[in-house]
Design an enzyme around this catalytic site. Sequence first.
Site, PDB file in Angstrom:
ATOM      1  NE  ARG A   1      -3.867  -1.418   0.176  1.00 21.97           N
ATOM      2  CZ  ARG A   1      -3.789  -2.699  -0.997  1.00 21.97           C
ATOM      3  NH1 ARG A   1      -3.008  -2.995  -2.101  1.00 21.97           N
ATOM      4  NH2 ARG A   1      -4.828  -3.772  -1.174  1.00 21.97           N
TER       5      ARG A   1
ATOM      6  CD  GLN B   1      -4.701   1.941  -5.938  1.00 26.23           C
ATOM      7  OE1 GLN B   1      -3.170   1.657  -5.494  1.00 26.23           O
ATOM      8  NE2 GLN B   1      -5.695   1.425  -5.895  1.00 26.23           N
TER       9      GLN B   1
ATOM     10  CG  HIS C   1      -3.340  -1.620  -7.207  1.00 25.44           C
ATOM     11  ND1 HIS C   1      -4.444  -1.467  -6.030  1.00 25.44           N
ATOM     12  CD2 HIS C   1      -2.796  -2.388  -7.316  1.00 25.44           C
ATOM     13  CE1 HIS C   1      -4.094  -2.631  -5.527  1.00 25.44           C
ATOM     14  NE2 HIS C   1      -3.003  -3.276  -6.565  1.00 25.44           N
TER      15      HIS C   1
END
Lengths: 444, 444
Positions: B350, B379, B398
């Site tokens: 993270r 995000q 991601h």
Amino acid sequence: MFFSSDEELDSAPPSNLRRNRSICQTPMMKSSLRWRHQKLPPHVSPSFWILRRGCMYLCRQLFRSLSTSNPFLLLPSKPRWMHQRLRISKMISTASSGDTKKIVGVFYKANKYASKNPNFLGCVENALGIRDWLESQGHQYIVTDDKEGPNCELEKHIPDLHVLISTPFNPAYVTAERIKKAKNLQLLLRAGIGSDHIDLKAAAAAGLTVAEVTGSNVVSVAEDELMRILILMRNFVPGHQQIINGEWNVAGIAHRAYDLEGKTVGTVGAGRIGRLLLQRLKPFGHDRLQMEQELEEEIGAKHMENLNEMVTKCDVIVINTPLTEKTRGMFNKEMIGRMKKGVLIVNNARAAIMERQAVVEAAESGHIGGYSGDVWDPQPAPKDHPWRYMPNQAMTPHISGTTIDAQLRYAAGTKDMLDRFFKGEDFPAQNYIVKDGEIAPQYV
Amino acid sequence: MFFSSDEELDSAPPSNLRRNRSICQTPMMKSSLRWRHQKLPPHVSPSFWILRRGCMYLCRQLFRSLSTSNPFLLLPSKPRWMHQRLRISKMISTASSGDTKKIVGVFYKANKYASKNPNFLGCVENALGIRDWLESQGHQYIVTDDKEGPNCELEKHIPDLHVLISTPFNPAYVTAERIKKAKNLQLLLRAGIGSDHIDLKAAAAAGLTVAEVTGSNVVSVAEDELMRILILMRNFVPGHQQIINGEWNVAGIAHRAYDLEGKTVGTVGAGRIGRLLLQRLKPFGHDRLQMEQELEEEIGAKHMENLNEMVTKCDVIVINTPLTEKTRGMFNKEMIGRMKKGVLIVNNARAAIMERQAVVEAAESGHIGGYSGDVWDPQPAPKDHPWRYMPNQAMTPHISGTTIDAQLRYAAGTKDMLDRFFKGEDFPAQNYIVKDGEIAPQYV
């Protein structure tokens, strides 16, 4: 170690050099040597080789008592066997007589990068770190990256150089024509691995010795291959491209990103690099296929006799075979047509093993799902080389074997061979590509 | 399998699904489960858990005979223990009574990519491939990527949804405020791994169940980490950039490219992903350091108690720890300052574990030699996120856990949990993040 500060780097080279050199003594390397000997042509028995070496030793002792400075010029039109014999005699006699040599090194220019890392030895500016050592012995050492065309720097030195050193990254192409012009040439050294920049038949006919620093970059290239497999499998390149373009579109990447686990990887060739790759693939828990039977027990990879059959089974194909007349253009339209649709290909071996246009067309049609490698034909690749612009490529310039670690190894290996050459000693057996007029069998 | 042709893909899913599901039965996964149980707080003995499960079973049998449709509304002001008990009762009773549910899934939009691969399940369009199955049972299934702001699609459904599914790739942030509004909410499912998008304390206090598809993308992320280590170590990104720009400058890459062999890699956290990474690093023959003592014997990695000491020894640091209040901002200026100059950092865990500006400054000064990862805070990363533009980064959106293989696994795992939820059955124990008002210890 990968420090980028000057202070820390200053203290690093000696220990790195020691560590890296020791790689040549690992069981892996030893078994590779055994393998190379096992690959001698059937008519050359080991005993024959031992016998011949015995003869060579006696010859050498004999020639050491002579000091003919240039026997080649005395006998310009000679039968081939004599030509070879005299070249050998010249090499030994001049070496043992303490003559100074003209050594030319062809590397790539580093410009502003040359001073950024004192272990960055493989460039023109740092010249393998052997300039002081050579010059202190009276040898002349000329280094250049200018190697093409009739007026290039290399061409000027061809007539009187004794030794030519070149890396695979900016190769000095040694044609039959250049060999003919190079009247003093005795030794062609590859700082690195491979010999496809040299016309080996011409070199053998001229009695030249050709040698490489075997094993110097096998770890570097095998690691790089695994990286490229993962980059293609995970669709890394468009993902990174999004980031630097200020974009964010997971779907554009994820619709064709896969795990490597469970996929079938085949290597065409399982010599030093191929088996290091197979070792590194082992924990990924997938099928591996390759072409060397003896590896089955060692690494648990399945051997396939028939390349045509192997390529039909693979999700990933890695090329780990040298470029020879047999392998040139081996991956043509027909061979690629046999592969699974979407196959990923990694080629750090040589570009000419692939048929250039067949790769482009298959990448454009999607039959090849991804192509990555660092080898091009020719090198440097021209700006309009189509592999630069085909879809789903993850290409780089030729870099996989020139990590700082590899540079320390091939600089040390080149120095060692020069030292042996000056002293009239043999090189490590596995380094020879051409010796006494014979080409090593894997390069035939 | 990674076919890109529709014909071949059509035949692929069932076998893939079978194979991928079997991953949860490997010895690795079993030992992970053991590990998770070993990590229970000292006051929670295994016997206590067994006992409590026995009680739960009896409670469930009792509640199955009732069919209170919304006990929560009947008792709006209740003590915490009763609140929890009643939520549980509601979940079981409604499930067993055959009530239909309103299920909302938040995924990323795939647009033109949605139809390119029938296994591309993790997007809005393909919605985990469970729409027909849910709707055939009378449930309502709403899917969106619009998840931010007071007028977003998700917000409209908050008041009456029963189940919220979200992936880590376009996370639906579940705040205390949203939980308060979501009067019918019973179950928060992560199609994938992780829970940092959820206010776990608020979820626990509200008696919600939070669960993930444990193990669904651990292989994907571990493989991706190894890829990123190699990409940084080999300086891949500028090499590829040269190719697409029509350039060729080996020195610009090689002056800071290294072998991975012989380097020291440390992982901060060695849970499922960390240990898969360590397994994959084993053949590279380098030192590995990590923080989980029990792994020493299994993988031969050296355990270090003290993170401050570990970071001083590593050439590469990989972050494999969840984001918790303890790990938030753990890698700040001070921690980065302890690292070797030129350290490579890989973070697929993270982003908020790193202090954003400290990473930028260290990358710009060269103290961090390379930073790669796929996690950002927030995000999607805004266009002006400084990590997009700092030097020597190899970032992507991601994506590491959303390979097609991982999507098949987390879609199957989500469906399985929904099915158990409808039937009033327990989930696989390792999937729970919040259960019965308690947060799993590794997320505290």
